[in-house]
Design a protein around this motif. Sequence first.
Motif, short mmCIF file in Angstrom:
data_model
loop_
_atom_site.label_atom_id
_atom_site.label_comp_id
_atom_site.label_asym_id
_atom_site.label_seq_id
_atom_site.Cartn_x
_atom_site.Cartn_y
_atom_site.Cartn_z
N UNK A 74 16.47 -8.83 61.50
CA UNK A 74 16.01 -9.22 60.09
C UNK A 74 16.28 -8.04 59.14
N UNK A 75 16.13 -6.93 59.69
CA UNK A 75 16.34 -5.50 58.64
C UNK A 75 17.89 -5.32 58.42
N UNK A 76 18.44 -5.86 59.50
CA UNK A 76 19.98 -5.65 59.36
C UNK A 76 20.63 -6.78 58.45
N UNK A 77 20.17 -8.00 58.41
CA UNK A 77 20.23 -9.10 57.47
C UNK A 77 19.93 -8.75 55.98
N UNK A 78 18.69 -8.06 55.75
CA UNK A 78 18.39 -7.62 54.53
C UNK A 78 19.01 -6.67 53.99
N UNK A 79 19.61 -5.58 54.77
CA UNK A 79 20.61 -4.67 54.60
C UNK A 79 21.64 -5.35 54.02
N UNK A 80 22.43 -6.16 54.52
CA UNK A 80 23.58 -6.61 54.30
C UNK A 80 23.35 -7.54 53.00
N UNK A 81 22.26 -8.34 52.89
CA UNK A 81 22.21 -9.14 51.46
C UNK A 81 21.91 -8.00 50.25
N UNK A 82 21.23 -6.81 50.60
CA UNK A 82 21.18 -5.89 49.53
C UNK A 82 22.53 -5.38 49.10
N UNK A 83 23.23 -5.04 50.08
CA UNK A 83 24.47 -4.50 49.81
C UNK A 83 25.32 -5.37 48.80
N UNK A 84 25.37 -6.82 49.27
CA UNK A 84 25.92 -7.80 48.33
C UNK A 84 25.48 -7.92 46.94
N UNK A 85 24.11 -8.02 46.96
CA UNK A 85 23.61 -7.62 45.45
C UNK A 85 23.99 -6.50 44.87
N UNK A 86 23.99 -5.32 45.27
CA UNK A 86 24.52 -4.08 44.50
C UNK A 86 25.91 -4.22 44.13
N UNK A 87 26.69 -4.91 45.10
CA UNK A 87 28.21 -5.12 44.91
C UNK A 87 28.31 -5.84 43.61
N UNK A 88 27.46 -6.98 43.60
CA UNK A 88 27.82 -7.76 42.61
C UNK A 88 27.24 -7.29 41.13
N UNK A 89 26.15 -6.65 41.29
CA UNK A 89 25.44 -6.03 39.95
C UNK A 89 26.45 -4.85 39.64
N UNK A 90 26.93 -3.94 40.34
CA UNK A 90 27.56 -2.90 39.87
C UNK A 90 29.19 -3.07 39.59
N UNK A 91 29.73 -4.45 40.16
CA UNK A 91 31.13 -4.68 39.85
C UNK A 91 31.35 -4.72 38.41
N UNK A 92 32.45 -4.28 38.12
CA UNK A 92 32.70 -4.12 36.51
C UNK A 92 33.29 -5.45 35.95
N UNK A 93 33.67 -6.32 36.95
CA UNK A 93 34.21 -7.69 36.37
C UNK A 93 33.21 -8.48 36.22
N UNK A 94 31.83 -8.19 36.54
CA UNK A 94 30.77 -9.18 36.54
C UNK A 94 30.40 -9.69 35.15
N UNK A 95 30.51 -8.80 34.23
CA UNK A 95 30.22 -8.79 32.74
C UNK A 95 28.71 -9.56 32.66
#
Length: 108
Positions: A74-95
């Motif tokens: 479960x912790x590994x899954x949460x880490x993956x989800x958090x990494x995805x959210x960080x990628x989305x938020x920090x992505x410059x093309x997100x706008x």
Amino acid sequence: MDPEKARLLADLAPAIAVVVIVVMAAWVTTTWLRIKNGYPLDDGMGGAHHPQVDRKANEEIKLLNQENSQLRDELAGLKNRLANVETIVTDSGYGLDQEIERLRDRAE
């Protein structure tokens, strides 16, 4: 046997018996304490024998290991989800600011 030696042996017999009884009681006590606290027992050849763990303790260990692996997954899954959210938020093309401005325009 010489009568003097026999009398000396008869006089020392109670003291020898007391020493033997005290040594045996100490050995039994240390063995009991080792078993009670889970320390390995020594055999005559210098090896160690671990006391048997009862069935209830084995079941608890098995359940705890299963719960531990589930929580790790479960912790590994949460880490993956958090990494995805960080990628989305920090992505410059997100706008993100453009989306916020669009929502403000709709509200007005």
